[in-house]
Design a protein around this motif. Structure first.
Motif, PDB file in Angstrom:
ATOM      1  N   PHE A  40     -44.714 -34.808   0.477  1.00 42.98           N
ATOM      2  CA  PHE A  40     -46.091 -35.283   1.033  1.00 42.98           C
ATOM      3  C   PHE A  40     -46.697 -34.006   2.014  1.00 42.98           C
ATOM      4  O   PHE A  40     -48.047 -33.563   2.051  1.00 42.98           O
ATOM      5  N   ILE A  41     -45.822 -33.319   2.781  1.00 39.21           N
ATOM      6  CA  ILE A  41     -46.094 -32.124   3.556  1.00 39.21           C
ATOM      7  C   ILE A  41     -46.708 -31.071   2.684  1.00 39.21           C
ATOM      8  O   ILE A  41     -47.589 -30.552   3.175  1.00 39.21           O
ATOM      9  N   LEU A  42     -46.021 -30.784   1.437  1.00 39.66           N
ATOM     10  CA  LEU A  42     -46.644 -29.571   0.606  1.00 39.66           C
ATOM     11  C   LEU A  42     -47.640 -30.050   0.150  1.00 39.66           C
ATOM     12  O   LEU A  42     -48.778 -28.981   0.182  1.00 39.66           O
ATOM     13  N   ILE A  43     -48.100 -31.401   0.149  1.00 39.67           N
ATOM     14  CA  ILE A  43     -49.493 -31.642  -0.631  1.00 39.67           C
ATOM     15  C   ILE A  43     -50.644 -31.495   0.395  1.00 39.67           C
ATOM     16  O   ILE A  43     -51.451 -30.826   0.270  1.00 39.67           O
ATOM     17  N   ALA A  44     -50.121 -31.944   1.589  1.00 42.84           N
ATOM     18  CA  ALA A  44     -51.031 -31.852   2.772  1.00 42.84           C
ATOM     19  C   ALA A  44     -51.403 -30.345   3.254  1.00 42.84           C
ATOM     20  O   ALA A  44     -52.362 -30.019   3.346  1.00 42.84           O
ATOM     21  N   LEU A  45     -50.165 -29.705   3.100  1.00 37.58           N
ATOM     22  CA  LEU A  45     -50.545 -27.907   3.378  1.00 37.58           C
ATOM     23  C   LEU A  45     -51.382 -27.523   2.205  1.00 37.58           C
ATOM     24  O   LEU A  45     -52.471 -26.733   2.472  1.00 37.58           O
ATOM     25  N   TYR A  46     -51.070 -27.784   0.981  1.00 36.88           N
ATOM     26  CA  TYR A  46     -52.046 -27.185   0.037  1.00 36.88           C
ATOM     27  C   TYR A  46     -53.302 -27.837   0.002  1.00 36.88           C
ATOM     28  O   TYR A  46     -54.350 -26.922   0.123  1.00 36.88           O
ATOM     29  N   MET A  47     -53.822 -28.831   0.472  1.00 34.28           N
ATOM     30  CA  MET A  47     -55.009 -29.621   0.390  1.00 34.28           C
ATOM     31  C   MET A  47     -55.690 -29.005   1.517  1.00 34.28           C
ATOM     32  O   MET A  47     -56.788 -28.475   1.493  1.00 34.28           O
ATOM     33  N   THR A  48     -55.212 -28.679   2.687  1.00 35.53           N
ATOM     34  CA  THR A  48     -55.726 -28.072   4.037  1.00 35.53           C
ATOM     35  C   THR A  48     -55.863 -26.740   3.540  1.00 35.53           C
ATOM     36  O   THR A  48     -57.140 -26.345   4.033  1.00 35.53           O
TER      37      THR A  48
ATOM     38  N   ALA B 283     -70.169 -29.470  11.573  1.00 34.83           N
ATOM     39  CA  ALA B 283     -70.960 -28.927  10.069  1.00 34.83           C
ATOM     40  C   ALA B 283     -71.340 -27.771  10.102  1.00 34.83           C
ATOM     41  O   ALA B 283     -71.359 -27.259   9.035  1.00 34.83           O
ATOM     42  N   LYS B 284     -71.692 -27.028  11.081  1.00 33.66           N
ATOM     43  CA  LYS B 284     -72.426 -25.651  11.387  1.00 33.66           C
ATOM     44  C   LYS B 284     -71.314 -24.609  10.801  1.00 33.66           C
ATOM     45  O   LYS B 284     -71.959 -23.554  10.291  1.00 33.66           O
ATOM     46  N   TYR B 285     -70.220 -25.092  11.009  1.00 34.67           N
ATOM     47  CA  TYR B 285     -69.169 -23.984  10.539  1.00 34.67           C
ATOM     48  C   TYR B 285     -68.584 -24.199   9.256  1.00 34.67           C
ATOM     49  O   TYR B 285     -67.757 -24.910   9.082  1.00 34.67           O
ATOM     50  N   LYS B 286     -69.287 -23.474   8.516  1.00 36.90           N
ATOM     51  CA  LYS B 286     -69.240 -23.508   6.892  1.00 36.90           C
ATOM     52  C   LYS B 286     -67.655 -23.235   6.476  1.00 36.90           C
ATOM     53  O   LYS B 286     -67.068 -24.048   5.572  1.00 36.90           O
ATOM     54  N   SER B 287     -67.181 -22.364   7.092  1.00 35.36           N
ATOM     55  CA  SER B 287     -65.717 -21.824   6.666  1.00 35.36           C
ATOM     56  C   SER B 287     -64.618 -22.848   6.707  1.00 35.36           C
ATOM     57  O   SER B 287     -63.961 -22.986   5.950  1.00 35.36           O
ATOM     58  N   ILE B 288     -65.037 -23.908   7.983  1.00 34.26           N
ATOM     59  CA  ILE B 288     -63.732 -24.720   8.055  1.00 34.26           C
ATOM     60  C   ILE B 288     -63.832 -25.993   6.951  1.00 34.26           C
ATOM     61  O   ILE B 288     -63.005 -26.728   6.768  1.00 34.26           O
ATOM     62  N   PHE B 289     -64.917 -25.939   6.191  1.00 36.03           N
ATOM     63  CA  PHE B 289     -65.034 -26.890   4.894  1.00 36.03           C
ATOM     64  C   PHE B 289     -64.808 -26.292   3.843  1.00 36.03           C
ATOM     65  O   PHE B 289     -64.960 -26.955   2.878  1.00 36.03           O
ATOM     66  N   GLY B 290     -64.375 -24.976   3.657  1.00 36.22           N
ATOM     67  CA  GLY B 290     -63.755 -24.468   2.340  1.00 36.22           C
ATOM     68  C   GLY B 290     -64.887 -23.832   1.617  1.00 36.22           C
ATOM     69  O   GLY B 290     -64.867 -23.706   0.399  1.00 36.22           O
ATOM     70  N   TYR B 291     -65.971 -23.538   2.117  1.00 38.52           N
ATOM     71  CA  TYR B 291     -67.370 -23.067   1.569  1.00 38.52           C
ATOM     72  C   TYR B 291     -67.882 -21.829   2.255  1.00 38.52           C
ATOM     73  O   TYR B 291     -67.666 -21.695   3.492  1.00 38.52           O
TER      74      TYR B 291
ATOM     75  N   ARG C 109     -59.802 -26.781   3.364  1.00 41.20           N
ATOM     76  CA  ARG C 109     -59.837 -26.409   4.708  1.00 41.20           C
ATOM     77  C   ARG C 109     -60.196 -27.778   5.475  1.00 41.20           C
ATOM     78  O   ARG C 109     -59.068 -28.645   5.388  1.00 41.20           O
ATOM     79  N   PHE C 110     -61.093 -28.020   6.124  1.00 43.45           N
ATOM     80  CA  PHE C 110     -61.134 -29.241   7.073  1.00 43.45           C
ATOM     81  C   PHE C 110     -61.099 -30.530   6.071  1.00 43.45           C
ATOM     82  O   PHE C 110     -60.891 -31.550   6.586  1.00 43.45           O
ATOM     83  N   MET C 111     -62.247 -30.262   4.736  1.00 38.52           N
ATOM     84  CA  MET C 111     -62.247 -31.572   4.081  1.00 38.52           C
ATOM     85  C   MET C 111     -60.676 -31.747   3.648  1.00 38.52           C
ATOM     86  O   MET C 111     -60.242 -32.945   3.354  1.00 38.52           O
ATOM     87  N   GLY C 112     -59.839 -30.681   3.401  1.00 40.71           N
ATOM     88  CA  GLY C 112     -58.614 -31.298   2.782  1.00 40.71           C
ATOM     89  C   GLY C 112     -57.508 -31.774   3.975  1.00 40.71           C
ATOM     90  O   GLY C 112     -56.831 -32.542   3.858  1.00 40.71           O
ATOM     91  N   PHE C 113     -57.961 -31.454   5.233  1.00 47.15           N
ATOM     92  CA  PHE C 113     -57.309 -32.146   6.313  1.00 47.15           C
ATOM     93  C   PHE C 113     -57.600 -33.563   6.468  1.00 47.15           C
ATOM     94  O   PHE C 113     -56.800 -34.543   6.600  1.00 47.15           O
ATOM     95  N   LEU C 114     -58.948 -33.842   6.146  1.00 41.35           N
ATOM     96  CA  LEU C 114     -59.372 -35.208   6.125  1.00 41.35           C
ATOM     97  C   LEU C 114     -58.860 -36.178   4.930  1.00 41.35           C
ATOM     98  O   LEU C 114     -58.624 -37.054   5.121  1.00 41.35           O
ATOM     99  N   ALA C 115     -58.630 -35.372   3.759  1.00 45.61           N
ATOM    100  CA  ALA C 115     -58.003 -35.890   2.577  1.00 45.61           C
ATOM    101  C   ALA C 115     -56.569 -36.349   3.091  1.00 45.61           C
ATOM    102  O   ALA C 115     -56.193 -37.461   2.519  1.00 45.61           O
TER     103      ALA C 115
END
Length: 406
Positions: A250-258, A398-406, A262-268
């Motif tokens: 689970f930790i490896l999945i969380a790290l990869y998604m994040t 939302a204005k910080y595009k980089s943290i959302f992975g785009y 980025r931030f969407m991966g953290f929310l996932a």
């Protein structure tokens, strides 16, 4: 959309999570034979001159056996039909039990209780019992000895009163199947519909008889095809290693998604954590049995939950690359991904339902956990992940595009 517009959904999610956490904290998991060990018995219902093994009578027989096993306090046991609707076989799994002989005696007895007069006339049967329990004798010389205390139905009490009145000074024998439990002399009419059965029982034997009487007599004759002791497939050390492996995965999945989203991966990852809480919580509330195949079903649905999030995030990124705003991209991304995620889940759910319908024992357990996990993972991806992303896309983050992975 302002944050207060999400209050209803947030409160709903909090309540659901609170119930799941409460279940995890208070409910003990029921371990299957492969994790706990126990007795595995296969029975087959037989035709007799008195009754043919119809599907209805086979189901009634299964229910009686289940009642008997549960009356002994073995609530972790599983009693189920094997195969399709026309199958005559019944499978009994009793985790934790070490003595198959005791289980065979409990399950295989017809358990026909009869009160007979000296001339062989049956005056009462088990159907006339309203309640039956183990008690301790107060009779002089037998203090503390285990006895069976019974209460009759209103009709049974009337029949017993008439029979004891007519047989004062005579014997009324009590039989369970062909075994004579007691043969006392009637000293006076018994009109209150209550009595005790004495037979020099040990507490264990009295409890066994009570379980048989509470469960009722078997509608059909059953033959024991096989009976065996099943040892736990995993020792305590292996279970602990498996837990560590699951946490690491689970930790490896969380790290990869994040790292990738980025931030969407953290929310996932937060949504996946909620998925696991809900999955385990609901399984505990449903008193599901945890076996190796059942745990495999949970792991499989975790992978499906990750897959659903990946599909959704890729759709969102496609919309963002086409120049749309984050809010619009999120809305369109979920809408376009919904059909793909829905079709994938329905396809897998159809297979899981087939496994439940035709499978037995451990295989059926896999189907149940898989089905439940599919439904919860779909809820996690479409509702929980969407709610979290909507909330944070409405903030200044939302204005910080980089943290959302785009």
């Amino acid at each position: 959309m302002k944050l207060k517009s999400y209050i209803g959904k947030i409160l709903f999610l909090i309540v659901v999570i609170a119930i799941a956490v409460w279940a995890i904290k208070t409910q003990e998991p029921i371990l299957g034979l492969d994790l706990k060990g126990g007795v595995h018995i296969v029975l087959e219902c037989q035709d007799t001159e008195a009754a043919k093994a119809t599907p209805e009578l086979i189901e009634s027989t299964r229910a009686v056996i289940e009642n008997r096993v549960n009356a002994l306090g073995l609530s972790e046991s599983v009693v189920q039909r094997a195969g399709g609707i026309n199958s005559r076989r019944i499978i009994v799994d009793i985790p934790g039990m070490k003595d198959p002989t005791k289980a065979e005696e409990l399950i295989g007895k017809t358990a026909l209780l009869q009160f007979k007069t000296e001339d062989g006339k049956v005056i009462l049967t088990g159907a006339d019992l309203k309640d039956v329990k183990v008690a301790l004798s107060r009779e002089t010389g037998h203090e503390g000895e285990a006895v069976i205390q019974f209460t009759l139905t209103s009709d049974g009490a009337k029949k017993f009163a008439e029979a004891t009145k007519e047989n004062v000074g005579k014997h009324i024998a009590v039989y369970l199947d062909e075994d004579l439990l007691m043969n006392p002399v009637v000293k006076e009419p018994i009109t209150d519909g209550k009595g005790i059965i004495e037979g020099g029982f040990t507490p264990e034997k009295a409890s066994e008889y009570v379980a048989l009487l509470k469960g009722g007599s078997l509608p059909l004759k059953v033959e024991i095809l096989s009976s065996e002791i099943i040892g736990p497939s995993l020792g305590e050390d292996m279970i602990k290693l498996s837990e560590k492996a699951a946490i690491l995965a689970f930790i490896l999945i969380a790290l990869y998604m994040t790292a990738y989203y980025r931030f969407m991966g953290f929310l996932a990852t937060v949504a996946l954590t909620i998925f696991l809480l809900l999955d385990f919580g609901i399984l505990l509330l449903l008193k599901a049995t945890f076996s190796l195949p059942a745990i495999a079903g949970i792991v499989l649905t975790l992978g499906m939950a990750v897959d659903a999030n990946v599909i959704i995030f890729e759709r969102i990124k496609e919309e963002i690359r086409s120049g749309k705003t984050l809010k619009t991209s999120v809305s369109l991304g979920f809408r376009k991904a919904f059909r793909t995620v829905f079709d994938s889940n329905v396809t897998t759910l159809s297979g899981a339902i087939a496994i439940i319908w035709f499978g037995t024992g451990l295989i059926k357990g896999f189907g149940i956990t898989l089905s439940l996990g599919i439904l919860i993972s779909f809820f996690s991806a479409i509702f929980v992940t969407r709610l979290l992303i909507d909330i944070f896309s409405s903030t200044s983050l939302a204005k910080y595009k980089s943290i959302f992975g785009y």
